[in-house]
Motif scaffolding. Structure first.
Motif, PDB file in Angstrom:
ATOM      1  N   GLN A  55     -16.645   5.783  -4.101  1.00  0.00           N
ATOM      2  CA  GLN A  55     -15.510   5.761  -3.182  1.00  0.00           C
ATOM      3  C   GLN A  55     -15.605   4.593  -2.201  1.00  0.00           C
ATOM      4  OE1 GLN A  55     -12.769   7.653  -3.143  1.00  0.00           O
ATOM      5  NE2 GLN A  55     -13.485   8.834  -4.900  1.00  0.00           N
ATOM      6  N   LYS A  56     -14.447   4.069  -1.811  1.00  0.00           N
ATOM      7  CA  LYS A  56     -14.424   3.058  -0.754  1.00  0.00           C
ATOM      8  C   LYS A  56     -14.541   3.758   0.591  1.00  0.00           C
ATOM      9  CE  LYS A  56     -11.816  -0.758  -2.718  1.00  0.00           C
ATOM     10  NZ  LYS A  56     -10.644  -1.638  -2.506  1.00  0.00           N
TER      11      LYS A  56
ATOM     12  N   ASP B  13      -9.174   6.762  -1.407  1.00  0.00           N
ATOM     13  CA  ASP B  13      -7.784   6.346  -1.545  1.00  0.00           C
ATOM     14  C   ASP B  13      -7.120   7.380  -2.449  1.00  0.00           C
ATOM     15  OD1 ASP B  13      -7.591   3.749  -0.164  1.00  0.00           O
ATOM     16  OD2 ASP B  13      -9.066   3.101  -1.633  1.00  0.00           O
TER      17      ASP B  13
ATOM     18  N   LYS C 127       0.842  -1.189   0.000  1.00  0.00           N
ATOM     19  CA  LYS C 127       0.000   0.000   0.000  1.00  0.00           C
ATOM     20  C   LYS C 127       0.884   1.247   0.000  1.00  0.00           C
ATOM     21  CE  LYS C 127      -4.076  -2.132   1.921  1.00  0.00           C
ATOM     22  NZ  LYS C 127      -5.168  -2.000   2.862  1.00  0.00           N
TER      23      LYS C 127
ATOM     24  N   TYR D 140     -13.980   3.232   4.798  1.00  0.00           N
ATOM     25  CA  TYR D 140     -13.249   2.425   5.763  1.00  0.00           C
ATOM     26  C   TYR D 140     -13.680   2.792   7.176  1.00  0.00           C
ATOM     27  CZ  TYR D 140     -10.295   1.811   1.675  1.00  0.00           C
ATOM     28  OH  TYR D 140      -9.843   1.536   0.413  1.00  0.00           O
TER      29      TYR D 140
ATOM     30  N   ARG E 194      -6.963  10.263   3.056  1.00  0.00           N
ATOM     31  CA  ARG E 194      -8.388   9.918   3.091  1.00  0.00           C
ATOM     32  C   ARG E 194      -9.127  11.074   3.730  1.00  0.00           C
ATOM     33  NH1 ARG E 194      -7.398   3.756   4.580  1.00  0.00           N
ATOM     34  NH2 ARG E 194      -7.350   3.000   2.448  1.00  0.00           N
TER      35      ARG E 194
ATOM     36  N   VAL F 278      -3.029   4.076   1.871  1.00  0.00           N
ATOM     37  CA  VAL F 278      -4.147   3.882   0.948  1.00  0.00           C
ATOM     38  C   VAL F 278      -3.843   2.788  -0.066  1.00  0.00           C
ATOM     39  CG1 VAL F 278      -4.877   6.287   1.197  1.00  0.00           C
ATOM     40  CG2 VAL F 278      -3.352   5.666  -0.674  1.00  0.00           C
ATOM     41  N   GLU F 279      -4.897   2.310  -0.688  1.00  0.00           N
ATOM     42  CA  GLU F 279      -4.749   1.351  -1.771  1.00  0.00           C
ATOM     43  C   GLU F 279      -4.561   2.158  -3.045  1.00  0.00           C
ATOM     44  OE1 GLU F 279      -8.132  -1.238  -1.841  1.00  0.00           O
ATOM     45  OE2 GLU F 279      -7.916  -1.717   0.278  1.00  0.00           O
ATOM     46  N   ALA F 280      -3.609   1.753  -3.875  1.00  0.00           N
ATOM     47  CA  ALA F 280      -3.374   2.462  -5.125  1.00  0.00           C
ATOM     48  C   ALA F 280      -3.037   1.458  -6.212  1.00  0.00           C
ATOM     49  CB  ALA F 280      -2.236   3.462  -4.964  1.00  0.00           C
TER      50      ALA F 280
END
Length: 105
Positions: free
Chosen positions: A50-51, A67, A19, A53, A24, A96-98
């Motif tokens: 959007q995700k 993210d 990650k 969390y 965020r 974050v996830e990218a």
């Protein structure tokens, strides 16, 4: 010119699990689990692109969205969200996830 290309390369800090350090939008920080999950459901219904969390750091549940690689991107999206959440939205640093396309832009 290879030297010019070197300067155009973006430097990202990638964690051991792949990650990336980014940003965020934090929507709420509450000690109520129910409130956190109600906010999460509202965000998912209003901003399905959007995700979302939810994390627990005793004694608080935090709800964060997105993210984002760049703070400016997160800030732009935060402004969009103000119509639903007029107060208490903060851009925060997070892991974050990218995907490669996100990083290349």
């Amino acid at each position: 010119n290879p030297l010019q290309n070197l300067f155009k390369t973006k430097i990202l800090v990638i964690t051991s699990n792949g990650k990336v350090k980014g940003f965020r939008i934090q929507i709420t920080s509450t000690n109520s689990r129910d409130q956190a999950f109600n906010v999460k459901a509202l965000v998912l219904s209003k901003f399905p692109d959007q995700k979302v969390y939810t994390t627990y750091q005793a004694p608080l549940f935090k709800v964060r969205v997105g993210d984002f690689i760049k703070r400016e991107e997160a800030e732009k999206y935060r402004k969009l969200m103000l119509s639903i959440f007029p107060t208490g939205l903060y851009v925060v640093e997070d892991v974050v996830e990218a995907i490669l396309e996100d990083i290349d832009q």
